[in-house]
Write an enzyme that holds these catalytic residues in place. Structure first.
Site, mmCIF file in Angstrom:
data_model
loop_
_atom_site.group_PDB
_atom_site.id
_atom_site.type_symbol
_atom_site.label_atom_id
_atom_site.label_comp_id
_atom_site.label_asym_id
_atom_site.label_seq_id
_atom_site.Cartn_x
_atom_site.Cartn_y
_atom_site.Cartn_z
ATOM 1 N N HIS A 324 -26.861 -29.968 8.442
ATOM 2 C CA HIS A 324 -27.999 -29.294 8.930
ATOM 3 C C HIS A 324 -29.185 -30.148 8.786
ATOM 4 C CE1 HIS A 324 -29.803 -28.782 5.012
ATOM 5 N NE2 HIS A 324 -28.642 -28.418 4.349
ATOM 6 N N CYS A 342 -24.764 -30.150 0.750
ATOM 7 C CA CYS A 342 -24.732 -30.194 2.211
ATOM 8 C C CYS A 342 -24.991 -31.643 2.974
ATOM 9 C CB CYS A 342 -25.770 -29.044 2.605
ATOM 10 S SG CYS A 342 -25.383 -27.334 2.723
#
Length: 423
Positions: A324, A342
């Site tokens: 992301h 992440c």
């Protein structure tokens, strides 16, 4: 006692007896040979263990056919279902009895053609048998739903009832069919008593067509237990797209059909929150996600807590691992790992990645301090099992695993804490 028509031709080299209306034939045979005559109706010579028209046959019991006339014998029997599939059977040595040796299907209409012979004259009888339906049939929900996917997308089959017995598992697995063009080597793997996954030995070919269907309908799985109708699915694959993140080098390399199309500076999980190693598969894409640390067990107000709006989020695990946009860590991207698990990148790179990948594409992480992605409980980590271990999860031991030419998990994020995102 004979039940054939009494008017018939008998040939002999010494004497020829014919009805008055029939021409004589020379010694040696003619078109009026008895074996070439139209078959007579053998209905009153044949008995079968089939119910009357108001009831249906029990599929757990074999179908049996016999002759009642001492002078007649059965020469051949064929039993087929409505699709033309044959049921195996055996005829006794004296030609008096025939019975099915293969299983009958439930809720199925069979056509049974019986050929007989008496004194050299052929007879024929056709029976229609309907087997009764049964409650609680086994069905399979295939996934993902029909559409285009990446080459890493496994096929799933969710059974309506658990199957524990190894023999029953083999029956079920053999009825779950995967056809692909081009053909690939692949196999089913039992994840648990109700769920199977199918994957090739290596990723699916680019631009393949994959059809998944079930032959469970009416199939006997165990005594009193039969299969039902399952909805087929049809998948296609796009280009072979692979994104490989080297956590030690802080770099993601994206390849299409083997050629590099982008190299992106990234940051991955910091010590204590290391990103999982191994192959993952894109599960979905969300243009905006609100990421809160409390949803993944980090206490609010602690030094590691966060509550952030996140854009261009591509999900790779159900527990909340994404690729992301992370504009707050641009200074560390390409240089250090500072995330909570992440893979973060600049907003422009995240948008490019979001728009480039599709569900089923491969996202691989190497050289991270994290554990290896588990195979089944957190997304699609199927590719992290070596092929020999994958094949060991099949109930069809020792048989070649090839296609003959895959329900994507749907959950409400509010229902499962594992779906909560982390950054």
């Amino acid at each position: 006692m004979s039940h054939r028509p009494r008017t018939r031709t008998v040939l002999s080299c010494g004497l020829l007896l014919v009805p008055l209306a029939v021409s004589s034939a020379a010694c040696g045979g003619s078109a009026s040979d008895a074996l070439s005559a139209d078959p007579y109706d053998a209905g009153d010579q044949i008995t079968a263990n089939t119910p009357d028209g108001k009831r249906q046959a029990d599929p757990d019991k074999p179908l049996e056919v016999s002759v009642t006339d001492d002078a007649a014998r059965i020469t051949d029997v064929t039993a087929t279902d409505s699709t033309g599939r044959f049921v195996h059977g055996e005829l006794s040595a004296d030609g008096r009895h025939w019975r099915t040796t293969g299983p009958l299907a439930a809720g199925t209409r069979y056509t049974v053609r019986v050929s007989t012979e008496e004194d050299g004259t052929p007879g024929r009888k056709t029976l229609v048998v309907n087997t009764k339906d049964v409650a609680g049939q086994l069905t399979a929900a295939f996934g993902p739903e029909s559409g285009e996917y990446g080459v890493g997308q496994p096929i799933t089959a969710e059974l309506s009832k658990p199957i524990k017995d190894p023999k029953a598992r083999a029956v079920v697995e053999s009825a779950l069919k995967v056809d692909s063009m081009p053909r690939v080597e692949g196999a089913w793997h039992w994840v648990d008593d109700k769920k199977l996954h199918f994957r090739p030995k290596v990723y699916w070919p680019a631009h393949a067509t994959i059809s998944v269907h079930s032959n469970l309908a009416g199939l006997k799985i165990a005594k009193g237990f039969y299969g039902g109708v399952s909805k087929p699915v049809r998948l296609t694959t796009g280009d072979r797209l692979e994104a490989v993140t080297d956590a030690a080098a802080h770099r993601m390399t994206v390849k299409r059909n083997g050629s590099t199309i982008n190299t992106i500076p990234v940051t991955t999980g910091k010590p204590g929150f290391s990103t999982r190693n191994g192959v993952k598969v894109v599960l979905g894409k969300e243009s905006f996600v609100r990421m809160r640390s409390s949803t993944v067990g980090i206490a609010s107000g602690s030094s590691e807590s966060y509550d952030l709006p996140v854009y261009w989020a591509t999900r790779v695990t159900w527990s909340g691992e994404y690729v992301h946009a992370a504009p707050w860590s641009v200074g560390s991207q390409g240089a250090a790992n500072v995330s909570h698990g992440c893979t973060g990148m600049s907003t422009s790179n995240a948008q490019w990645f979001f728009n480039t990948v599709r569900v089923g594409d491969v996202v691989k992480v190497v050289n991270s301090g994290g554990e290896t992605m588990t195979p089944f409980d957190n997304g699609y980590g199927d590719w992290n099992l070596p092929w020999n271990e994958w094949r060991a999860g099949s109930a069809l031991k020792g048989k070649a695993g090839t296609t003959t030419g895959a329900a994507e998990r749907q959950q409400n994020p509010s229902d499962d804490a594992r779906l909560r995102p982390k950054i």
